[in-house]
Design a protein around this motif. Structure first.
Motif, PDB file in Angstrom:
ATOM      1  N   GLU A   1       0.834  -1.206   0.000  1.00  0.00           N
ATOM      2  CA  GLU A   1       0.000   0.000   0.000  1.00  0.00           C
ATOM      3  C   GLU A   1       0.868   1.255   0.000  1.00  0.00           C
ATOM      4  OE1 GLU A   1      -3.183   0.476  -0.212  1.00  0.00           O
ATOM      5  OE2 GLU A   1      -4.062  -1.507   0.102  1.00  0.00           O
ATOM      6  N   PHE A   2       1.944   1.227   0.784  1.00  0.00           N
ATOM      7  CA  PHE A   2       2.811   2.398   0.889  1.00  0.00           C
ATOM      8  C   PHE A   2       3.510   2.681  -0.442  1.00  0.00           C
ATOM      9  CE2 PHE A   2       6.784   4.516   2.451  1.00  0.00           C
ATOM     10  CZ  PHE A   2       6.176   5.653   2.946  1.00  0.00           C
ATOM     11  N   ALA A   3       3.931   1.628  -1.131  1.00  0.00           N
ATOM     12  CA  ALA A   3       4.580   1.805  -2.434  1.00  0.00           C
ATOM     13  C   ALA A   3       3.628   2.465  -3.420  1.00  0.00           C
ATOM     14  CB  ALA A   3       5.059   0.458  -2.975  1.00  0.00           C
ATOM     15  N   LEU A   4       2.364   2.038  -3.399  1.00  0.00           N
ATOM     16  CA  LEU A   4       1.373   2.623  -4.311  1.00  0.00           C
ATOM     17  C   LEU A   4       1.097   4.079  -3.938  1.00  0.00           C
ATOM     18  CD1 LEU A   4      -1.136  -0.353  -4.690  1.00  0.00           C
ATOM     19  CD2 LEU A   4       0.522   0.477  -6.368  1.00  0.00           C
ATOM     20  N   SER A   5       1.031   4.375  -2.628  1.00  0.00           N
ATOM     21  CA  SER A   5       0.744   5.744  -2.211  1.00  0.00           C
ATOM     22  C   SER A   5       1.908   6.675  -2.562  1.00  0.00           C
ATOM     23  CB  SER A   5       0.449   5.791  -0.710  1.00  0.00           C
ATOM     24  OG  SER A   5       1.604   5.556   0.064  1.00  0.00           O
ATOM     25  N   ILE A   6       3.136   6.196  -2.423  1.00  0.00           N
ATOM     26  CA  ILE A   6       4.300   7.019  -2.761  1.00  0.00           C
ATOM     27  C   ILE A   6       4.360   7.276  -4.268  1.00  0.00           C
ATOM     28  CG2 ILE A   6       6.820   7.029  -2.889  1.00  0.00           C
ATOM     29  CD1 ILE A   6       5.819   7.785  -0.170  1.00  0.00           C
ATOM     30  N   SER A   7       4.105   6.238  -5.053  1.00  0.00           N
ATOM     31  CA  SER A   7       4.131   6.429  -6.506  1.00  0.00           C
ATOM     32  C   SER A   7       3.037   7.395  -6.949  1.00  0.00           C
ATOM     33  CB  SER A   7       4.002   5.083  -7.237  1.00  0.00           C
ATOM     34  OG  SER A   7       2.795   4.438  -6.915  1.00  0.00           O
ATOM     35  N   MET A   8       1.877   7.358  -6.279  1.00  0.00           N
ATOM     36  CA  MET A   8       0.800   8.295  -6.609  1.00  0.00           C
ATOM     37  C   MET A   8       1.165   9.708  -6.174  1.00  0.00           C
ATOM     38  SD  MET A   8      -2.026   7.994  -8.208  1.00  0.00           S
ATOM     39  CE  MET A   8      -3.216   9.238  -8.707  1.00  0.00           C
TER      40      MET A   8
ATOM     41  N   LEU B   1       4.253  10.929  -6.110  1.00  0.00           N
ATOM     42  CA  LEU B   1       5.206  11.407  -7.109  1.00  0.00           C
ATOM     43  C   LEU B   1       4.479  11.834  -8.387  1.00  0.00           C
ATOM     44  CD1 LEU B   1       8.066   8.785  -6.648  1.00  0.00           C
ATOM     45  CD2 LEU B   1       8.108  11.193  -5.980  1.00  0.00           C
ATOM     46  N   PHE B   2       3.472  11.074  -8.787  1.00  0.00           N
ATOM     47  CA  PHE B   2       2.656  11.425  -9.955  1.00  0.00           C
ATOM     48  C   PHE B   2       2.027  12.804  -9.757  1.00  0.00           C
ATOM     49  CE2 PHE B   2      -1.754  11.464 -11.582  1.00  0.00           C
ATOM     50  CZ  PHE B   2      -1.529  11.370 -12.942  1.00  0.00           C
ATOM     51  N   THR B   3       1.469  13.049  -8.565  1.00  0.00           N
ATOM     52  CA  THR B   3       0.830  14.339  -8.282  1.00  0.00           C
ATOM     53  C   THR B   3       1.843  15.475  -8.304  1.00  0.00           C
ATOM     54  OG1 THR B   3      -0.820  13.215  -6.909  1.00  0.00           O
ATOM     55  CG2 THR B   3      -0.619  15.594  -6.639  1.00  0.00           C
ATOM     56  N   LEU B   4       3.048  15.231  -7.760  1.00  0.00           N
ATOM     57  CA  LEU B   4       4.095  16.252  -7.790  1.00  0.00           C
ATOM     58  C   LEU B   4       4.518  16.571  -9.221  1.00  0.00           C
ATOM     59  CD1 LEU B   4       6.316  15.045  -4.797  1.00  0.00           C
ATOM     60  CD2 LEU B   4       4.744  16.996  -4.836  1.00  0.00           C
ATOM     61  N   PHE B   5       4.580  15.557 -10.076  1.00  0.00           N
ATOM     62  CA  PHE B   5       4.910  15.791 -11.486  1.00  0.00           C
ATOM     63  C   PHE B   5       3.842  16.666 -12.146  1.00  0.00           C
ATOM     64  CE2 PHE B   5       7.343  11.474 -11.908  1.00  0.00           C
ATOM     65  CZ  PHE B   5       8.367  12.004 -11.141  1.00  0.00           C
ATOM     66  N   VAL B   6       2.558  16.328 -11.886  1.00  0.00           N
ATOM     67  CA  VAL B   6       1.464  17.088 -12.487  1.00  0.00           C
ATOM     68  C   VAL B   6       1.484  18.533 -11.995  1.00  0.00           C
ATOM     69  CG1 VAL B   6      -1.061  17.302 -12.635  1.00  0.00           C
ATOM     70  CG2 VAL B   6       0.012  15.053 -12.841  1.00  0.00           C
ATOM     71  N   ALA B   7       1.881  18.747 -10.724  1.00  0.00           N
ATOM     72  CA  ALA B   7       1.902  20.094 -10.155  1.00  0.00           C
ATOM     73  C   ALA B   7       2.823  21.026 -10.931  1.00  0.00           C
ATOM     74  CB  ALA B   7       2.334  20.036  -8.686  1.00  0.00           C
ATOM     75  N   VAL B   8       3.851  20.459 -11.584  1.00  0.00           N
ATOM     76  CA  VAL B   8       4.781  21.271 -12.375  1.00  0.00           C
ATOM     77  C   VAL B   8       4.067  21.913 -13.564  1.00  0.00           C
ATOM     78  CG1 VAL B   8       6.891  21.181 -13.771  1.00  0.00           C
ATOM     79  CG2 VAL B   8       6.738  19.872 -11.660  1.00  0.00           C
ATOM     80  N   LEU B   9       2.964  21.323 -14.011  1.00  0.00           N
ATOM     81  CA  LEU B   9       2.225  21.845 -15.165  1.00  0.00           C
ATOM     82  C   LEU B   9       1.443  23.109 -14.832  1.00  0.00           C
ATOM     83  CD1 LEU B   9       0.843  18.447 -16.551  1.00  0.00           C
ATOM     84  CD2 LEU B   9       2.805  19.754 -17.405  1.00  0.00           C
ATOM     85  N   GLY B  10       1.360  23.443 -13.548  1.00  0.00           N
ATOM     86  CA  GLY B  10       0.660  24.661 -13.156  1.00  0.00           C
ATOM     87  C   GLY B  10      -0.562  24.385 -12.306  1.00  0.00           C
ATOM     88  N   GLU B  11      -1.074  25.461 -11.682  1.00  0.00           N
ATOM     89  CA  GLU B  11      -2.197  25.325 -10.768  1.00  0.00           C
ATOM     90  C   GLU B  11      -3.455  24.818 -11.463  1.00  0.00           C
ATOM     91  OE1 GLU B  11      -2.902  28.888  -8.629  1.00  0.00           O
ATOM     92  OE2 GLU B  11      -1.011  28.824  -7.520  1.00  0.00           O
ATOM     93  N   GLU B  12      -3.723  25.306 -12.672  1.00  0.00           N
ATOM     94  CA  GLU B  12      -4.946  24.902 -13.368  1.00  0.00           C
ATOM     95  C   GLU B  12      -4.894  23.425 -13.741  1.00  0.00           C
ATOM     96  OE1 GLU B  12      -5.031  27.780 -16.535  1.00  0.00           O
ATOM     97  OE2 GLU B  12      -6.587  28.935 -15.515  1.00  0.00           O
ATOM     98  N   ALA B  13      -3.719  22.977 -14.200  1.00  0.00           N
ATOM     99  CA  ALA B  13      -3.568  21.568 -14.543  1.00  0.00           C
ATOM    100  C   ALA B  13      -3.719  20.688 -13.311  1.00  0.00           C
ATOM    101  CB  ALA B  13      -2.207  21.323 -15.200  1.00  0.00           C
ATOM    102  N   LEU B  14      -3.120  21.140 -12.195  1.00  0.00           N
ATOM    103  CA  LEU B  14      -3.240  20.386 -10.954  1.00  0.00           C
ATOM    104  C   LEU B  14      -4.682  20.357 -10.480  1.00  0.00           C
ATOM    105  CD1 LEU B  14      -1.837  18.830  -8.684  1.00  0.00           C
ATOM    106  CD2 LEU B  14      -1.422  21.015  -7.533  1.00  0.00           C
ATOM    107  N   ALA B  15      -5.384  21.486 -10.605  1.00  0.00           N
ATOM    108  CA  ALA B  15      -6.791  21.537 -10.201  1.00  0.00           C
ATOM    109  C   ALA B  15      -7.633  20.576 -11.039  1.00  0.00           C
ATOM    110  CB  ALA B  15      -7.319  22.955 -10.338  1.00  0.00           C
ATOM    111  N   ALA B  16      -7.396  20.542 -12.352  1.00  0.00           N
ATOM    112  CA  ALA B  16      -8.128  19.621 -13.219  1.00  0.00           C
ATOM    113  C   ALA B  16      -7.848  18.174 -12.837  1.00  0.00           C
ATOM    114  CB  ALA B  16      -7.751  19.868 -14.682  1.00  0.00           C
ATOM    115  N   ASN B  17      -6.583  17.896 -12.514  1.00  0.00           N
ATOM    116  CA  ASN B  17      -6.197  16.552 -12.091  1.00  0.00           C
ATOM    117  C   ASN B  17      -6.937  16.153 -10.815  1.00  0.00           C
ATOM    118  OD1 ASN B  17      -4.094  14.248 -12.274  1.00  0.00           O
ATOM    119  ND2 ASN B  17      -3.806  14.997 -10.192  1.00  0.00           N
ATOM    120  N   GLU B  18      -7.012  17.078  -9.825  1.00  0.00           N
ATOM    121  CA  GLU B  18      -7.674  16.773  -8.560  1.00  0.00           C
ATOM    122  C   GLU B  18      -9.168  16.595  -8.741  1.00  0.00           C
ATOM    123  OE1 GLU B  18      -6.171  16.068  -5.658  1.00  0.00           O
ATOM    124  OE2 GLU B  18      -4.378  16.188  -6.893  1.00  0.00           O
ATOM    125  N   VAL B  19      -9.783  17.418  -9.592  1.00  0.00           N
ATOM    126  CA  VAL B  19     -11.221  17.269  -9.870  1.00  0.00           C
ATOM    127  C   VAL B  19     -11.496  15.907 -10.502  1.00  0.00           C
ATOM    128  CG1 VAL B  19     -13.127  18.087 -11.320  1.00  0.00           C
ATOM    129  CG2 VAL B  19     -11.731  19.727 -10.054  1.00  0.00           C
TER     130      VAL B  19
END
Length: 454
Positions: A248-255, A257-275
């Protein structure tokens, strides 16, 4: 007809679990909406705290999963004396873990918040206090998860549903009351929201203690071992919970890292990802519920010495769960953008989120296959395969693909989600293949000091 009988049994176990998981998801959303009135800094702190708590839960969740499948096997084998003994050992271990979590909250909450949240956590002194209280709630929560694992192991998914409903209703009600001073209570701000989490988990724990030690004592003699220690059983439980927790921890860490990568695309991209992720949780809930059902039914039939019936019930659970996900996916596909508009009025965000939801609508079936067949494999005790596969898929497939699609190919949010579902498709098919390649006639009840054959 066997399939009709199986489907009725599966639904009787899965529907309460869907309600339980849905209530947890809904309460988390409502709590964030409620505290959102305190401002953007508070939202950031709550978001960072949720990430910390999710990863902490993942790390300690293995013991609840272990109790779930071991008790299911003992229940099927009519050896609940062993099931109670194992649960007692697990509760002793978890009580020790709870003390560690309490100390971590008391001593390091502020440091952890600054480390993970960075500058986002620096504007509010109450943030450290809030996270500290969330650690206290987590100390109760991991004990609750062990008790819920026991209840589900004996085929009782209604008690966890009832306890989840009460716990989460209290959390939402008192988040509103204690944060803003409503319903006749004093105003405590963000720490009040933290105490609401603690109240919900503490009341849930009291409910677990009541059902386990009082309601079930006559049937299973649960008070014969309130806290216990058997060295060989403890070794088994620690080994199995370590593997499932690490998975479970491995999956949560990989997720993460995925979110941190998406955050580089900007606030709007991150917001769309979270929605989009929030909307897709509508599919995650039945996937988790049917996966838990597969663990129960497969584990119980292994205990009964009916491995081929275990295999058939695992298959029927996957079929029925897939029908649920296809129905949910159809609604999501045709109403993707209108659903996204509920979350935001920003055209870029809801259009991008709608596109991500459409990509996910039917591909989430593979996330379902992952949960259904992983649940079945947990029921057999095939935990080593699940750990190794999670590590390989998470860190050798998912994270590199996400990095490649975002930073090298520059495919943006769509590329990120293509990598997410490439990972889920490959992971789901791998676990399904393992389920059907298992030598079912060699699968036995998991015993301390012995491995189940596969």
């Amino acid at each position: 007809m066997n399939w009709a009988r199986h489907w009725r049994l599966i639904l009787s176990l899965a529907i309460p679990s869907i309600v339980s998981f849905a209530m947890q998801t809904l309460s988390g959303t409502l709590n964030l909406i409620i505290v959102g009135g305190l401002g953007a800094t508070v939202i950031a702190i709550v978001g960072v705290s949720n990430i910390i708590m999710y990863n902490a839960w993942a790390l300690f969740s293995g013991i609840g999963h272990t109790v779930n499948y071991l008790v299911a096997q003992n229940y099927g084998a009519h050896d609940m004396k062993k099931g109670i003994e194992r649960t007692s050992v697990a509760l002793t271990v978890t009580a020790g873990m709870s003390l560690v979590i309490l100390l971590a909250g008391l001593l390091f909450a502020g440091d952890i918040l600054r480390l993970v949240g960075g500058e986002a956590s620096s504007g509010l002194a109450a943030g450290g206090e809030y996270l500290e209280i969330r650690f206290f709630a987590m100390a109760c929560g991991i004990l609750n998860f062990v008790f819920h694992g026991f209840f589900r192991g004996i085929g009782d998914t209604k008690t966890p549903m009832l306890l989840s409903l009460v716990s989460n209703l209290l959390m939402v009600t008192f988040t509103y009351a204690w944060t803003y001073g409503k319903l006749g209570f004093a105003e405590y701000g963000l720490p009040g929201a933290g105490w609401a989490f603690f109240l919900g988990e503490a009341v849930g724990l009291l409910g677990c203690l009541y059902f386990y030690f009082i309601r079930l004592h006559r049937k299973y003699e649960t008070r014969s071992r309130i806290l216990g220690w058997n060295r060989t059983e403890a070794a088994l439980i620690l080994k199995e919970s370590g593997k499932l927790g690490a998975q479970e921890f491995a999956l949560s860490i990989s997720m993460l890292l995925f979110t941190l990568f998406v955050a580089v695309l900007g606030e709007e991209a991150l917001a769309a990802n979270e929605v989009a992720l929030n909307v897709m949780s509508l599919g995650f809930m039945p996937a988790f519920a049917f996966g838990a059902t597969a663990t129960i039914l497969v584990g119980q039939r292994i205990g009964e010495g009916k491995p081929m019936e275990a295999r058939r019930l695992g298959t029927d659970t996957a079929v029925l769960g897939s029908i649920f996900l296809l129905a949910v996916g159809t609604v999501e596909f045709f109403l993707a953008e209108p659903i996204a508009r509920i979350y935001t009025k920003d055209p870029f965000v809801y259009e991008m989120a709608g596109e991500l939801i459409m990509i996910s609508a039917f591909l989430q079936l593979f996330d379902g296959l992952l949960n259904f067949f992983a649940g079945g494999l947990r029921g057999t005790g095939d935990t080593s395969f699940l750990l190794v596969t999670s590590l390989i898929m998470g860190f050798a497939v998912f994270v590199p693909l996400s990095y490649l699609s975002i930073f090298v190919l520059e495919w943006g949010n769509v590329g990120a989600w293509v990598s997410l579902y490439s990972f889920l498709v490959l992971f789901g098919l791998t676990v399904m293949f393992r389920f059907y390649r298992t030598n079912w006639m060699q699968v036995k009840v998991k015993e301390a000091g012995a491995a189940a054959g596969h």
